[in-house]
Design a protein around this motif. Structure first.
Motif, short mmCIF file in Angstrom:
data_model
loop_
_atom_site.label_atom_id
_atom_site.label_comp_id
_atom_site.label_asym_id
_atom_site.label_seq_id
_atom_site.Cartn_x
_atom_site.Cartn_y
_atom_site.Cartn_z
N PHE A 30 0.84 -1.22 0.00
CA PHE A 30 0.00 0.00 0.00
C PHE A 30 0.87 1.27 0.00
O PHE A 30 0.40 2.34 -0.34
N ALA A 31 2.13 1.15 0.44
CA ALA A 31 2.98 2.33 0.65
C ALA A 31 3.48 2.90 -0.67
O ALA A 31 3.99 2.17 -1.52
N VAL A 32 3.33 4.21 -0.83
CA VAL A 32 3.81 4.94 -2.01
C VAL A 32 4.77 6.02 -1.48
O VAL A 32 4.44 6.71 -0.51
N PRO A 33 5.97 6.17 -2.09
CA PRO A 33 6.88 7.20 -1.59
C PRO A 33 6.34 8.61 -1.82
O PRO A 33 5.58 8.83 -2.76
N ASP A 34 6.75 9.53 -0.95
CA ASP A 34 6.34 10.93 -1.11
C ASP A 34 6.79 11.42 -2.48
O ASP A 34 7.94 11.22 -2.87
N GLY A 35 5.87 12.04 -3.23
CA GLY A 35 6.17 12.50 -4.58
C GLY A 35 6.06 11.40 -5.63
O GLY A 35 6.33 11.62 -6.81
N GLY A 36 5.65 10.21 -5.19
CA GLY A 36 5.61 9.06 -6.08
C GLY A 36 4.36 8.98 -6.94
O GLY A 36 3.46 9.83 -6.87
N ARG A 58 -3.99 2.57 -0.62
CA ARG A 58 -2.63 3.10 -0.75
C ARG A 58 -2.46 4.24 0.26
O ARG A 58 -3.45 4.82 0.71
N PHE A 59 -1.22 4.54 0.59
CA PHE A 59 -0.96 5.71 1.44
C PHE A 59 0.41 6.27 1.12
O PHE A 59 1.30 5.57 0.63
N VAL A 60 0.57 7.57 1.38
CA VAL A 60 1.83 8.26 1.17
C VAL A 60 2.22 8.89 2.50
O VAL A 60 1.46 9.69 3.06
N ALA A 61 3.39 8.53 3.01
CA ALA A 61 3.88 9.13 4.27
C ALA A 61 4.82 10.27 3.93
O ALA A 61 5.70 10.13 3.07
N GLY A 62 4.63 11.40 4.58
CA GLY A 62 5.52 12.54 4.37
C GLY A 62 6.86 12.32 5.07
O GLY A 62 7.00 11.44 5.91
N GLY A 63 7.84 13.14 4.73
CA GLY A 63 9.18 12.94 5.27
C GLY A 63 9.52 13.77 6.49
O GLY A 63 10.64 13.72 6.97
N THR A 64 8.56 14.53 6.97
CA THR A 64 8.82 15.40 8.13
C THR A 64 8.24 14.76 9.38
O THR A 64 7.13 14.25 9.35
N MET A 65 9.01 14.78 10.47
CA MET A 65 8.44 14.27 11.71
C MET A 65 8.64 15.28 12.82
O MET A 65 9.57 16.08 12.78
N ALA A 66 7.71 15.26 13.77
CA ALA A 66 7.79 16.19 14.89
C ALA A 66 7.29 15.49 16.15
O ALA A 66 6.48 14.56 16.07
N LYS A 67 7.79 15.92 17.28
CA LYS A 67 7.28 15.42 18.55
C LYS A 67 5.87 15.94 18.76
O LYS A 67 5.58 17.10 18.42
N ALA A 68 5.01 15.12 19.32
CA ALA A 68 3.62 15.52 19.54
C ALA A 68 3.54 16.81 20.36
O ALA A 68 2.72 17.69 20.07
N GLU A 69 4.43 16.95 21.36
CA GLU A 69 4.35 18.13 22.23
C GLU A 69 4.77 19.42 21.52
O GLU A 69 4.49 20.51 22.00
N ASP A 70 5.43 19.29 20.36
CA ASP A 70 5.84 20.48 19.61
C ASP A 70 4.79 20.93 18.60
O ASP A 70 5.00 21.91 17.87
N LEU A 71 3.68 20.19 18.51
CA LEU A 71 2.62 20.53 17.56
C LEU A 71 1.35 20.90 18.33
O LEU A 71 1.07 20.32 19.38
N ASP A 72 0.58 21.83 17.78
CA ASP A 72 -0.74 22.11 18.32
C ASP A 72 -1.70 21.20 17.54
O ASP A 72 -2.32 21.61 16.56
N LEU A 73 -1.78 19.94 17.98
CA LEU A 73 -2.46 18.92 17.18
C LEU A 73 -3.92 19.24 16.90
O LEU A 73 -4.45 18.90 15.85
N LYS A 74 -4.57 19.89 17.85
CA LYS A 74 -5.99 20.19 17.68
C LYS A 74 -6.21 21.24 16.59
O LYS A 74 -7.16 21.17 15.83
N ASN A 75 -5.30 22.20 16.53
CA ASN A 75 -5.47 23.34 15.62
C ASN A 75 -4.59 23.28 14.38
O ASN A 75 -4.62 24.20 13.57
N ILE A 76 -3.81 22.22 14.23
CA ILE A 76 -2.89 22.14 13.09
C ILE A 76 -3.67 22.26 11.78
O ILE A 76 -4.70 21.61 11.58
N GLY A 77 -3.20 23.14 10.91
CA GLY A 77 -3.92 23.42 9.66
C GLY A 77 -3.40 22.60 8.50
O GLY A 77 -2.21 22.30 8.41
#
Length: 263
Positions: A89-95, A166-185
Motif C-alpha cells: 500500500f505504501a507509495v513514496p512521497d512524490g511518487g 494506498r498511502f503516502v507518508a511525508g518525510g517530516t516528523m515532529a514530537k507531539a508536544e511540539d505541535l498544536d495537534l488540535k489546531n494544526i492546519g
C-alpha cells in the motif's frame, strides 16, 4: 458474537480481497448476509490480513476510518472503523500511484502517529496516547472502497478493510508536544488548486482520540497496538475523488508537504 460460520467468513474474505487485488466492484455483503454482526465483519478483515501475511506480505501499520462527525454523517454510519496497512500500500512521497490498480480512488489528508510504547485497551485515553507517541508525521491516504458507487454500511466497509488501498507518508516528523495537534492546519491542492482545508480537531475533536479509540477497539479482540506502530488517524479533510493525470500536494502547518500523482 458472530452469526457467520468459519467457512462463510473465509469465503467472504476471499470475495472482498479478490475485488481489491483485481480492482472490480462488488455489492455490499450485508445485502446477502443481513444477519452478520460487527464481530463477523472484523473476523472477515482479520482473515484478509491473515491471507496477505500467508502470501509473504508484511503489515506495516494501522488506519482509522470515518473518524470525523461529518464523514460519519456523509456515509450514514454511527462509529469509526479501523483497517490494516499492507506493505504494498505504501507509495513514496512524490511518487506515482497506478490508477488502473484501483477502482474509484479518493484522497484524504491525515496525520500519522508512530508509537514508542504499546497501547492496550480498554480505557486508553488521549494522555496515554501522547505519552506513548514517538513522533507525528503528515500522511495522505488513498481510499478505494470495493463497493459499487462507494455505497456501503459500516459492517460491509469493515469487512473490506475499511476501504484501505494506498498511502503516502511525508518525510517530516515532529514530537507531539511540539505541535498544536488540535489546531494544526492542512491545505489540500489538486492540480494546483485548493480543494480542501481542515484542522486536526476534525478528527474526533483531537487526533490522539483516534489512536485511543483504535487501542480500545483492538482491546475488544484481545489485541494491542505494539510499540513502533505507524497509525493513520483518519481524514482531516473530506475525501476528494481523483482521476488519471491528477497530481496532489497537501501542505501541513509545521510538517511540510506530501505529494503524489495518479498515472
Amino acid at each position: 458474537m458472530g452469526n457467520l460460520t468459519k467457512d462463510q467468513i473465509e469465503q467472504l474474505a476471499e470475495h472482498c480481497e479478490n475485488a481489491e487485488l483485481q480492482a472490480y466492484e462488488i455489492t455490499k455483503i450485508t445485502d446477502d448476509f443481513p444477519d452478520m454482526t460487527y464481530k463477523d465483519a472484523f473476523d472477515i478483515q482479520w482473515e484478509i490480513r491473515r491471507r496477505k501475511e500467508a502470501r509473504g506480505h508484511k503489515i506495516v501499520g494501522m488506519k482509522m476510518g470515518l473518524t470525523s462527525w461529518a464523514k460519519m454523517a456523509q456515509m450514514g454510519v454511527e462509529q469509526p472503523c479501523y483497517g490494516f496497512l499492507a506493505d504494498y500500500f505504501a507509495v513514496p512521497d512524490g511518487g506515482e500511484i497506478k490508477i488502473d490498480e484501483l477502482i474509484h480512488p479518493k484522497i484524504e489528508a491525515e496525520l500519522a502517529f508512530v508509537t514508542k510504547a504499546p497501547l492496550k485497551g480498554p480505557g486508553v485515553h488521549i494522555a496515554d496516547v501522547l505519552r506513548a507517541t514517538d513522533f507525528v508525521m503528515p500522511a495522505v491516504e488513498i481510499i478505494d472502497s470495493r463497493y459499487k458507487d462507494f455505497k456501503f454500511d459500516l459492517k460491509s466497509v469493515i469487512a473490506d478493510n475499511s476501504s484501505s488501498s494506498r498511502f503516502v507518508a511525508g518525510g517530516t516528523m515532529a514530537k507531539a508536544e511540539d505541535l498544536d495537534l488540535k489546531n494544526i492546519g492542512v491545505v489540500m491542492e489538486l492540480n494546483g488548486e485548493v480543494v480542501q482545508v481542515g484542522a486536526g480537531a476534525a478528527v474526533l475533536g483531537h487526533p490522539a482520540s483516534s489512536v485511543a479509540m483504535l487501542a480500545n477497539m483492538l482491546g475488544e479482540r484481545g489485541e494491542e497496538i505494539p510499540a513502533g506502530t505507524y497509525i493513520m488517524i483518519g481524514a482531516i479533510t473530506a475525501a476528494v475523488q481523483v482521476n488519471k493525470g491528477d497530481s496532489f500536494t497537501v501542505r501541513y502547518q509545521d510538517l511540510g508537504t506530501v505529494s503524489g500523482k495518479f498515472v
